[in-house]
Design a protein around this motif. Sequence first.
Motif, PDB file in Angstrom:
ATOM      1  N   LEU A   1     -11.515   1.751   5.720  1.00 21.78           N
ATOM      2  CA  LEU A   1     -10.073   1.939   5.916  1.00 21.78           C
ATOM      3  C   LEU A   1      -9.706   1.722   7.366  1.00 21.78           C
ATOM      4  O   LEU A   1      -8.706   1.072   7.685  1.00 21.78           O
ATOM      5  CB  LEU A   1      -9.698   3.378   5.579  1.00 21.78           C
TER       6      LEU A   1
ATOM      7  N   PHE B   1      -7.235  -0.678  -1.622  1.00 20.46           N
ATOM      8  CA  PHE B   1      -6.564  -0.234  -0.401  1.00 20.46           C
ATOM      9  C   PHE B   1      -6.239  -1.395   0.542  1.00 20.46           C
ATOM     10  O   PHE B   1      -5.376  -1.262   1.402  1.00 20.46           O
ATOM     11  CB  PHE B   1      -7.361   0.856   0.313  1.00 20.46           C
TER      12      PHE B   1
ATOM     13  N   ASP C   1      -2.805  -2.557  -0.313  1.00 19.21           N
ATOM     14  CA  ASP C   1      -1.926  -1.435   0.025  1.00 19.21           C
ATOM     15  C   ASP C   1      -1.582  -1.438   1.509  1.00 19.21           C
ATOM     16  O   ASP C   1      -0.461  -1.121   1.891  1.00 19.21           O
ATOM     17  CB  ASP C   1      -2.622  -0.107  -0.310  1.00 19.21           C
ATOM     18  N   ILE C   2      -2.561  -1.769   2.357  1.00 20.49           N
ATOM     19  CA  ILE C   2      -2.337  -1.710   3.794  1.00 20.49           C
ATOM     20  C   ILE C   2      -1.836  -3.044   4.340  1.00 20.49           C
ATOM     21  O   ILE C   2      -0.956  -3.085   5.194  1.00 20.49           O
ATOM     22  CB  ILE C   2      -3.648  -1.297   4.519  1.00 20.49           C
TER      23      ILE C   2
ATOM     24  N   ASN D   1      -5.659  -2.563  -8.013  1.00 20.61           N
ATOM     25  CA  ASN D   1      -4.382  -1.861  -7.920  1.00 20.61           C
ATOM     26  C   ASN D   1      -3.814  -1.565  -9.300  1.00 20.61           C
ATOM     27  O   ASN D   1      -3.261  -0.498  -9.550  1.00 20.61           O
ATOM     28  CB  ASN D   1      -3.358  -2.697  -7.133  1.00 20.61           C
TER      29      ASN D   1
ATOM     30  N   LYS E   1      -5.805   1.245 -10.831  1.00 19.39           N
ATOM     31  CA  LYS E   1      -5.456   2.511 -10.180  1.00 19.39           C
ATOM     32  C   LYS E   1      -4.078   2.999 -10.646  1.00 19.39           C
ATOM     33  O   LYS E   1      -3.916   4.174 -10.994  1.00 19.39           O
ATOM     34  CB  LYS E   1      -5.457   2.316  -8.664  1.00 19.39           C
TER      35      LYS E   1
ATOM     36  N   VAL F   1     -13.845   5.547  -0.127  1.00 21.03           N
ATOM     37  CA  VAL F   1     -12.411   5.690  -0.364  1.00 21.03           C
ATOM     38  C   VAL F   1     -12.116   5.580  -1.854  1.00 21.03           C
ATOM     39  O   VAL F   1     -11.412   6.407  -2.430  1.00 21.03           O
ATOM     40  CB  VAL F   1     -11.604   4.588   0.359  1.00 21.03           C
TER      41      VAL F   1
ATOM     42  N   THR G   1     -10.613   8.604  -4.141  1.00 19.23           N
ATOM     43  CA  THR G   1      -9.194   8.559  -4.494  1.00 19.23           C
ATOM     44  C   THR G   1      -8.980   9.067  -5.918  1.00 19.23           C
ATOM     45  O   THR G   1      -7.997   9.735  -6.213  1.00 19.23           O
ATOM     46  CB  THR G   1      -8.665   7.110  -4.405  1.00 19.23           C
TER      47      THR G   1
ATOM     48  N   TYR H   1      -6.067   7.378   4.581  1.00 15.42           N
ATOM     49  CA  TYR H   1      -5.374   6.472   3.674  1.00 15.42           C
ATOM     50  C   TYR H   1      -3.871   6.744   3.668  1.00 15.42           C
ATOM     51  O   TYR H   1      -3.060   5.831   3.800  1.00 15.42           O
ATOM     52  CB  TYR H   1      -5.955   6.639   2.264  1.00 15.42           C
TER      53      TYR H   1
ATOM     54  N   ARG I   1      -1.059   3.857   5.364  1.00 13.52           N
ATOM     55  CA  ARG I   1      -0.201   3.117   4.437  1.00 13.52           C
ATOM     56  C   ARG I   1       1.182   2.901   5.012  1.00 13.52           C
ATOM     57  O   ARG I   1       1.818   1.885   4.747  1.00 13.52           O
ATOM     58  CB  ARG I   1      -0.089   3.866   3.102  1.00 13.52           C
TER      59      ARG I   1
END
Lengths: 286, 256
Positions: free
Chosen positions: A116, A225, A228-229, A240, A243, B199, B203, B218, B222
Amino acid sequence: MPSITRQPFRTAVLVLVWGWLLFLVLAPNLLVVGASVMTRDPGTFISLPLNLDAYRQLFDALYLEVFLHSLYMAAMTTLVCLLIGYPFAWALSKLGKQRQLLLIFFLIVPFWTNSLVRTYALKMLLATNGLINSSLMGLGWIDEPIQMLYTEGAVIIGLVYLLLPFMILPLYSVFDDLRQELLLASHDLGAGRFATFIHVIVPLTLPGVLAGVMLVLLPAMGLFFVPDILGGSRNLLVGNVIKNQFLDARNWPFGAAASIVLTVTMAILMLAHRLSKQRIGEEGAG
Amino acid sequence: MTRWLPRVYLGLVYLLLYVPIGVLVVFSFNDSRSGYTWGGLSLRWYQSLFNNNAMVEAMWNSLWLALSAATVSTIIGALTALALHRYRFRGKKVLNGMLFVVMMSPEIVLAISLLALFLLVGIQLGYVSLLLAHVTFCLPFVVITVMARLSGFDESLPEAARDLGASDFTMTRTVLIPVIMPALLAGWLLGFTLSLDDVVVSTFVSGPSYEILPLRIYSMVRVGLKPEVNALGTLLLVFSLVMLMLSQWILTRSKR
């Protein structure tokens, strides 16, 4: 068969290991397979009757588009990793042994750092007023910032950045095993550099390529992620979708079906890898 | 030209790999609030990190989780490796296959399968569910590390111990454990880092009662840029680097 009383230690170990794997690996996977053919239920998540609606839903125009786009981004990621990683592993295998180990170490260091945080570091570079744009404008090469963040390209860059070592390591291992005599033999038999590359080097490194593809392509569809970022709402991965279905929409059958598609893709790739390895084994022996 | 071209290429790729990390570290000492312009040296983001109670709690939770997950997976992983190495039993291939599946399947597949299990069995999402999940994905890595160590091992030693009347347990404790000790340490460190970095699985299987660091990061990254993340990232980088060097040191030392 030895009795239980005679080998209590052996029995205890086997019970523990089997118990763990049956409860936390086999049972959950069967559950997902089961969930994918059941009906969505707001209270208990899943209920009878059995049906294939979830799989049918995968082919809805909306989701099909997301899947194809995700597959496209994953394929591009894999291709870029291969194009960077193949010459990289080759060059690496030509260095002295001591230096090789040191460079491998520095390849793994980022991989041990929180993914991340590394994705976030890319965001700092790619943002509209980020370092790349401000440097380029400072140099006078561009007048207006380039939109890099929240694009398909940003997602691919992020995935490549996170997954490159997974492509390089299996490639390095096949290049490391590549015997110099084979290359010399090819040369002695009159093959030029290009012919040697196509007929000797490529086939012999194919298992490494396939292993790398396997290790990059699948995570590249699952690492939710990253979009997402870096990607905004239009560049979604299969991850995604899974999730969202599990955590937000609470549509387990659909999420489970999507994850089974991933697993089946993995199985096909693993089979291809095995076959390519067997072929080389036979040729090497014969 | 053929001599230096590959080296330049290698150097270039390493540059690309390390520039983002370098920028992250440098900007963690930036006094400016914006993530893009330099405002002089400062430790203010480290300060604000440690003044944030929720953040500090998440750090402790993550550390505790990683410690316990690494320890449990090392114990079970070592026993699994020993069983695979020494015992003949039915379904050995199935066992191997399951470990392989855990290692190869995409994290997200593992994540949803465990979430489904926990919710249907009624395990509350929190520390226990996180621990079970983390041990499961660390397990194959420990098994492989220990198996590699056992494969080059002289089989006459355990036989001698058995002939001298040692029970299975005593033999394992006095002969095998010392032999695989470096692999156990390396496997533990690997598990610790994998757990700290995870992660995707976390999650899915964590609940509001037990917040851990990656999920906290996280939610921060975002939305926009947060200079505290730079400070935290730098700390994590230094921490992983120390762990990685430790595990390499243990493995190379034991080979001599």
